[in-house]
Design a protein around this motif. Sequence first.
Motif, PDB file in Angstrom:
ATOM      1  N   LYS A  21      40.448  55.191  43.963  1.00 21.36           N
ATOM      2  CA  LYS A  21      38.921  56.235  43.301  1.00 21.36           C
ATOM      3  C   LYS A  21      38.705  54.769  42.128  1.00 21.36           C
ATOM      4  CE  LYS A  21      40.625  60.791  43.139  1.00 21.36           C
ATOM      5  NZ  LYS A  21      41.666  61.343  43.093  1.00 21.36           N
ATOM      6  N   ASP A  22      39.115  53.994  42.421  1.00 16.75           N
ATOM      7  CA  ASP A  22      38.622  52.690  41.234  1.00 16.75           C
ATOM      8  C   ASP A  22      37.398  51.718  41.461  1.00 16.75           C
ATOM      9  OD1 ASP A  22      40.484  52.131  39.151  1.00 16.75           O
ATOM     10  OD2 ASP A  22      40.994  50.614  40.086  1.00 16.75           O
ATOM     11  N   GLN A  23      36.240  52.257  42.801  1.00 18.50           N
ATOM     12  CA  GLN A  23      35.314  51.826  42.739  1.00 18.50           C
ATOM     13  C   GLN A  23      34.639  51.514  41.577  1.00 18.50           C
ATOM     14  OE1 GLN A  23      36.527  54.404  44.316  1.00 18.50           O
ATOM     15  NE2 GLN A  23      35.752  55.262  45.951  1.00 18.50           N
ATOM     16  N   LEU A  24      34.323  51.994  40.291  1.00 18.97           N
ATOM     17  CA  LEU A  24      33.565  52.704  39.529  1.00 18.97           C
ATOM     18  C   LEU A  24      34.020  51.273  38.452  1.00 18.97           C
ATOM     19  CD1 LEU A  24      32.245  56.288  39.718  1.00 18.97           C
ATOM     20  CD2 LEU A  24      31.954  54.060  40.954  1.00 18.97           C
ATOM     21  N   LYS A  25      34.987  50.909  37.896  1.00 20.15           N
ATOM     22  CA  LYS A  25      36.091  50.487  37.616  1.00 20.15           C
ATOM     23  C   LYS A  25      35.965  48.407  37.866  1.00 20.15           C
ATOM     24  CE  LYS A  25      38.802  53.318  35.001  1.00 20.15           C
ATOM     25  NZ  LYS A  25      40.777  52.753  34.139  1.00 20.15           N
ATOM     26  N   LEU A  26      35.180  47.863  37.292  1.00 23.95           N
ATOM     27  CA  LEU A  26      34.799  46.987  37.309  1.00 23.95           C
ATOM     28  C   LEU A  26      36.222  45.967  36.470  1.00 23.95           C
ATOM     29  CD1 LEU A  26      32.996  44.737  38.279  1.00 23.95           C
ATOM     30  CD2 LEU A  26      32.156  43.940  35.861  1.00 23.95           C
ATOM     31  N   LYS A  27      37.067  45.708  37.068  1.00 19.37           N
ATOM     32  CA  LYS A  27      38.146  44.996  36.837  1.00 19.37           C
ATOM     33  C   LYS A  27      37.877  43.175  35.999  1.00 19.37           C
ATOM     34  CE  LYS A  27      41.533  47.291  39.685  1.00 19.37           C
ATOM     35  NZ  LYS A  27      42.708  47.669  38.313  1.00 19.37           N
ATOM     36  N   PRO A  28      38.475  43.088  34.610  1.00 20.69           N
ATOM     37  CA  PRO A  28      38.718  41.881  34.478  1.00 20.69           C
ATOM     38  C   PRO A  28      38.696  40.345  36.092  1.00 20.69           C
ATOM     39  CG  PRO A  28      40.516  42.835  33.872  1.00 20.69           C
ATOM     40  CD  PRO A  28      40.614  43.418  35.133  1.00 20.69           C
ATOM     41  N   LEU A  29      37.846  39.044  35.238  1.00 20.10           N
ATOM     42  CA  LEU A  29      37.520  38.762  36.063  1.00 20.10           C
ATOM     43  C   LEU A  29      38.448  37.734  37.189  1.00 20.10           C
ATOM     44  CD1 LEU A  29      34.845  36.233  33.770  1.00 20.10           C
ATOM     45  CD2 LEU A  29      34.320  38.090  36.461  1.00 20.10           C
ATOM     46  N   ARG A  30      39.936  37.663  36.544  1.00 20.16           N
ATOM     47  CA  ARG A  30      40.767  37.143  37.362  1.00 20.16           C
ATOM     48  C   ARG A  30      41.311  37.474  38.217  1.00 20.16           C
ATOM     49  NH1 ARG A  30      45.515  35.073  33.306  1.00 20.16           N
ATOM     50  NH2 ARG A  30      45.947  34.205  35.536  1.00 20.16           N
ATOM     51  N   CYS A  31      41.387  39.136  38.145  1.00 19.87           N
ATOM     52  CA  CYS A  31      41.458  40.305  38.969  1.00 19.87           C
ATOM     53  C   CYS A  31      40.605  39.930  40.167  1.00 19.87           C
ATOM     54  CB  CYS A  31      41.438  41.369  38.544  1.00 19.87           C
ATOM     55  SG  CYS A  31      42.966  41.803  36.502  1.00 19.87           S
ATOM     56  N   GLN A  32      38.841  40.528  40.083  1.00 23.57           N
ATOM     57  CA  GLN A  32      38.426  39.620  40.977  1.00 23.57           C
ATOM     58  C   GLN A  32      38.397  38.826  42.006  1.00 23.57           C
ATOM     59  OE1 GLN A  32      33.992  40.036  39.239  1.00 23.57           O
ATOM     60  NE2 GLN A  32      34.537  41.426  37.422  1.00 23.57           N
ATOM     61  N   ASP A  33      38.720  37.813  41.050  1.00 23.26           N
ATOM     62  CA  ASP A  33      39.319  36.738  41.548  1.00 23.26           C
ATOM     63  C   ASP A  33      40.404  37.192  42.863  1.00 23.26           C
ATOM     64  OD1 ASP A  33      37.502  35.090  40.713  1.00 23.26           O
ATOM     65  OD2 ASP A  33      38.890  33.800  39.121  1.00 23.26           O
ATOM     66  N   LEU A  34      41.423  37.515  42.520  1.00 24.36           N
ATOM     67  CA  LEU A  34      42.591  37.424  43.386  1.00 24.36           C
ATOM     68  C   LEU A  34      42.169  38.538  44.359  1.00 24.36           C
ATOM     69  CD1 LEU A  34      45.502  39.244  41.020  1.00 24.36           C
ATOM     70  CD2 LEU A  34      45.691  36.534  42.391  1.00 24.36           C
ATOM     71  N   VAL A  35      41.189  39.595  44.245  1.00 21.52           N
ATOM     72  CA  VAL A  35      41.065  39.903  45.416  1.00 21.52           C
ATOM     73  C   VAL A  35      39.880  39.087  46.191  1.00 21.52           C
ATOM     74  CG1 VAL A  35      39.198  42.309  46.267  1.00 21.52           C
ATOM     75  CG2 VAL A  35      40.701  42.478  44.323  1.00 21.52           C
ATOM     76  N   THR A  36      39.259  38.316  45.662  1.00 21.44           N
ATOM     77  CA  THR A  36      38.202  38.066  47.235  1.00 21.44           C
ATOM     78  C   THR A  36      39.415  36.776  47.447  1.00 21.44           C
ATOM     79  OG1 THR A  36      37.340  36.739  44.264  1.00 21.44           O
ATOM     80  CG2 THR A  36      35.906  39.107  45.192  1.00 21.44           C
ATOM     81  N   GLY A  37      40.082  36.480  46.839  1.00 16.44           N
ATOM     82  CA  GLY A  37      41.044  35.208  47.197  1.00 16.44           C
ATOM     83  C   GLY A  37      40.436  33.613  46.365  1.00 16.44           C
ATOM     84  N   THR A  38      39.508  33.642  45.409  1.00 15.56           N
ATOM     85  CA  THR A  38      39.515  32.558  44.863  1.00 15.56           C
ATOM     86  C   THR A  38      40.852  32.209  44.522  1.00 15.56           C
ATOM     87  OG1 THR A  38      37.633  33.572  44.291  1.00 15.56           O
ATOM     88  CG2 THR A  38      37.967  31.385  42.980  1.00 15.56           C
TER      89      THR A  38
END
Length: 296
Positions: free
Chosen positions: A277-294
């Motif tokens: 259910k987290d679809q609508l929450k944009l995570k902090p950029l460093r968290c986004q990097d964790l998901v994308t593998g950056t």
Amino acid sequence: MMRVFAAVLTCAMFSGSAIAANPWEKFDEPTSGPASSIGSYANGCLVGGEALPLEGDGYQVIRTSRERYYAHPLMIDYLVELAKENKRLGNGDLLIGDMSMPRGGRFTSGHSSHQTGLDADIWLRIGDKQYSRKARENLSPYNVVDMQNYKIKAQKWTNEHAQMVQLAATDKRVARIFVHPVIKETLCKADWPEGRDWLRKVRPWFGHNYHMHVRLHCPKGDESCTPQAAPPAGDGCGKELYSWWPKPKSEQEKKKEQEQLLLAKSTTKKPAKPVYKDQLKLKPLRCQDLVTGTLQ
């Protein structure tokens, strides 16, 4: 440009009806490097986390198959020290439940918090023996609240429970401890010769009738961590606490509840599978990097 693309990609991953899987569950180990709790307790992630050993001096981790026994090193140290002190006082083992996943993030089911490695559940069931890991998968919750009459179950609540909450709350690293409002009331009514200041940290919250939820302050110097506002002044034992008590229901509300109950019993649909259910929450950029593998 690549950072913008990554953010757009992450937004796509966290939005739309196509998303049912939780990307944070795919990680089976923490990242390397210095520890950091990124974002807020209910919208963040964890870098450089550690696994709590599944057994230790004065504690046992339960339901280990869920792999929610990771945390910031600050929490690991806190739990290890708390368990030792609790044991020194002659109490049984602490049973440690949900903490965080290897890299934090939102659970598919259950809590919306526990995302930054700074939250941990400690069950009110006392570990009176060393359980096998298999047995710890199926331990029953120990509910100390009579939900129908909204009062403590005197035959279940003990001084050991009260002492455990007090011990956990008096540590300076602790920001809050969530318990059921009836448990908070029970603690408020008790005599505490050494002072009541710690009661300010003990906060009423529904659903915490069989465990206490410990939350630590953001680690000192970690600017990536978003702190929570401090609890209101005072011990929280007055009007604020009793605002959590159920209000009397009208005859019309009772009738509606009965109708809904009968309808539910007559429905044979299978319960829906949990959806992330987290679809609508944009995570902090460093968290986004964790998901994308950056960020590894």
